[in-house]
Design a protein around this motif. Structure first.
Motif, mmCIF file in Angstrom:
data_model
loop_
_atom_site.group_PDB
_atom_site.id
_atom_site.type_symbol
_atom_site.label_atom_id
_atom_site.label_comp_id
_atom_site.label_asym_id
_atom_site.label_seq_id
_atom_site.Cartn_x
_atom_site.Cartn_y
_atom_site.Cartn_z
ATOM 1 N N VAL A 142 0.890 -1.166 0.000
ATOM 2 C CA VAL A 142 0.000 0.000 0.000
ATOM 3 C C VAL A 142 0.929 1.218 0.000
ATOM 4 O O VAL A 142 1.465 1.603 1.034
ATOM 5 C CB VAL A 142 -0.927 0.036 1.239
ATOM 6 C CG1 VAL A 142 -1.972 1.141 1.080
ATOM 7 C CG2 VAL A 142 -1.611 -1.313 1.440
ATOM 8 N N GLY A 143 1.152 1.801 -1.182
ATOM 9 C CA GLY A 143 2.183 2.811 -1.338
ATOM 10 C C GLY A 143 1.732 4.248 -1.155
ATOM 11 O O GLY A 143 2.551 5.158 -1.149
ATOM 12 N N ASN A 144 0.420 4.485 -1.010
ATOM 13 C CA ASN A 144 -0.101 5.827 -0.793
ATOM 14 C C ASN A 144 0.411 6.364 0.544
ATOM 15 O O ASN A 144 0.320 5.688 1.566
ATOM 16 C CB ASN A 144 -1.639 5.741 -0.791
ATOM 17 C CG ASN A 144 -2.317 7.075 -0.723
ATOM 18 O OD1 ASN A 144 -1.800 8.017 -0.135
ATOM 19 N ND2 ASN A 144 -3.507 7.157 -1.305
ATOM 20 N N LEU A 145 0.963 7.582 0.560
ATOM 21 C CA LEU A 145 1.475 8.138 1.808
ATOM 22 C C LEU A 145 0.414 8.252 2.888
ATOM 23 O O LEU A 145 0.722 8.295 4.079
ATOM 24 C CB LEU A 145 2.103 9.515 1.563
ATOM 25 C CG LEU A 145 3.580 9.543 1.172
ATOM 26 C CD1 LEU A 145 4.035 10.970 0.944
ATOM 27 C CD2 LEU A 145 4.450 8.861 2.218
ATOM 28 N N MET A 146 -0.853 8.268 2.473
ATOM 29 C CA MET A 146 -1.912 8.289 3.483
ATOM 30 C C MET A 146 -1.853 7.023 4.335
ATOM 31 O O MET A 146 -2.204 7.049 5.513
ATOM 32 C CB MET A 146 -3.280 8.419 2.828
ATOM 33 C CG MET A 146 -4.402 8.570 3.845
ATOM 34 S SD MET A 146 -5.991 8.787 3.062
ATOM 35 C CE MET A 146 -6.721 9.990 4.157
ATOM 36 N N ALA A 147 -1.403 5.918 3.744
ATOM 37 C CA ALA A 147 -1.277 4.670 4.492
ATOM 38 C C ALA A 147 -0.277 4.830 5.628
ATOM 39 O O ALA A 147 -0.482 4.340 6.748
ATOM 40 C CB ALA A 147 -0.851 3.535 3.560
ATOM 41 N N ASP A 188 -9.055 -0.068 4.102
ATOM 42 C CA ASP A 188 -9.422 -1.408 3.622
ATOM 43 C C ASP A 188 -8.206 -2.146 3.071
ATOM 44 O O ASP A 188 -8.026 -3.348 3.322
ATOM 45 C CB ASP A 188 -10.504 -1.303 2.539
ATOM 46 C CG ASP A 188 -11.866 -0.930 3.112
ATOM 47 O OD1 ASP A 188 -12.035 -1.042 4.350
ATOM 48 O OD2 ASP A 188 -12.744 -0.520 2.335
ATOM 49 N N ASN A 189 -7.349 -1.448 2.307
ATOM 50 C CA ASN A 189 -6.175 -2.091 1.722
ATOM 51 C C ASN A 189 -5.149 -2.474 2.792
ATOM 52 O O ASN A 189 -4.510 -3.534 2.699
ATOM 53 C CB ASN A 189 -5.527 -1.173 0.682
ATOM 54 C CG ASN A 189 -6.316 -1.112 -0.607
ATOM 55 O OD1 ASN A 189 -7.095 -2.011 -0.907
ATOM 56 N ND2 ASN A 189 -6.124 -0.051 -1.374
ATOM 57 N N LEU A 190 -4.978 -1.625 3.790
ATOM 58 C CA LEU A 190 -4.067 -1.961 4.889
ATOM 59 C C LEU A 190 -4.557 -3.191 5.647
ATOM 60 O O LEU A 190 -3.760 -4.042 6.062
ATOM 61 C CB LEU A 190 -3.937 -0.772 5.852
ATOM 62 C CG LEU A 190 -3.116 0.422 5.347
ATOM 63 C CD1 LEU A 190 -3.282 1.615 6.286
ATOM 64 C CD2 LEU A 190 -1.646 0.054 5.219
ATOM 65 N N THR A 191 -5.867 -3.298 5.795
ATOM 66 C CA THR A 191 -6.458 -4.466 6.463
ATOM 67 C C THR A 191 -6.285 -5.717 5.598
ATOM 68 O O THR A 191 -5.886 -6.789 6.080
ATOM 69 C CB THR A 191 -7.950 -4.221 6.738
ATOM 70 O OG1 THR A 191 -8.090 -3.006 7.484
ATOM 71 C CG2 THR A 191 -8.552 -5.370 7.540
#
Length: 220
Positions: free
Chosen positions: A7-12, A54-57
Motif C-alpha cells: 500500500v504505497g499511498n502516503l496516506m497509508a 481497507d487495503n491496509l487491512t
C-alpha cells in the motif's frame, strides 16, 4: 531506490502512524490525522481514506477488533495496527529519512519552461512569489513559537524543516529576481531579445554558442 510497497499511498503511512497510538474507527482516524497535521505533511486526500484502511487491512497491516455504536449513528468498525503494520511503519519511515527521492515540484516545472516569458514578467512573478513565501514563513514561525514549550520539539521537526526549506527557496528566488533586475543573469539581454525581436530558441542557442571562447565565426 524506494521499494514498492503493498500500500504505497502516503496516506497509508499517516494512518499507520495514528493507529500506532491506539485502536480507532475511521472517523477517529480522520480526526487524529487533522489534529496532527498529517493532511498537510503528507498531502492526504480524504476521499481515499476508506480505501486505504481497507487495503491496509487486506494486506495484514491492520485488523478489526470490534465495533461500536453511538446512539442512532451507524455502527463503526474499530481497527488496530498489527505487528506487521508496526514493522511496515518503521521500515517505511527509515526509508523516507535515509533515501533522498526526486520530488515532482510545480515550481521546478515552471522554471524549466520560464523562457516562454519575458524577463521583466518573470521579475514581477518572482516578486509576488517572494511576498507569499515570506508571509507563509512569518505565519509558520509565529505558530512554531506559540507551540514551543507546549509540544515536544520531536513532534515539530517536520514544521521546522518546512520553514527552513521555505526560507531557502525565498532566498534563492530573491537572488534570481535580483540578478534579472541588475542584469547579472547570464544572457539576460539575449533572453529579452528573444521576446522583443522574435528570435527563435534555436537562434538564441546559436548566438550563445557563438560567443563561447574558441567558437569559430560563421562562414561568409
Amino acid at each position: 531506490m524506494a521499494r514498492k510497497r503493498k500500500v504505497g499511498n502516503l496516506m497509508a503511512l499517516a494512518v499507520l502512524s495514528v493507529l500506532a497510538i491506539q485502536p480507532m474507527h475511521r472517523y477517529e482516524i480522520a480526526g487524529k490525522l487533522r489534529e496532527f497535521g498529517k493532511d498537510h505533511d503528507m498531502g492526504v486526500k480524504w476521499g481515499s481514506l476508506y480505501t486505504v484502511v481497507d487495503n491496509l487491512t487486506k494486506h495484514g497491516f491492520l485488523e478489526i477488533t470490534g465495533s461500536e455504536r453511538d446512539g442512532a449513528r451507524p455502527e463503526r468498525t474499530i481497527y488496530r495496527i498489527t505487528d506487521a503494520g508496526r514493522a511496515e511503519l518503521a521500515d517505511w519511515t527509515r526509508e523516507l529519512i535515509s533515501d533522498p527521492e526526486p520530488e515532482q515540484r510545480p515550481f521546478m516545472a515552471g522554471l524549466s519552461v520560464v523562457s516562454v516569458l519575458p524577463p521583466d514578467d518573470v521579475i514581477e512573478l518572482l516578486t509576488a512569489r517572494i511576498s507569499k513565501l515570506e508571509a507563509r514563513s512569518t505565519a509558520g514561525r509565529t505558530q512554531l513559537a506559540a507551540l514551543k514549550g507546549a509540544v515536544p520539539h520531536l513532534f515539530l521537526v517536520e514544521e521546522d524543516y518546512e520553514l527552513t526549506m521555505l526560507e531557502a527557496e525565498t532566498a534563492w528566488a530573491r537572488a534570481l529576481r535580483d540578478s534579472l533586475v541588475d542584469g547579472s543573469f547570464p544572457e539576460v539581454e539575449l533572453w529579452r531579445s528573444y521576446h522583443r525581436d522574435g528570435i527563435t530558441p534555436a537562434e538564441a542557442v546559436e548566438q550563445v554558442k557563438g560567443g563561447m571562447p574558441g567558437a569559430q565565426p560563421p562562414p561568409d
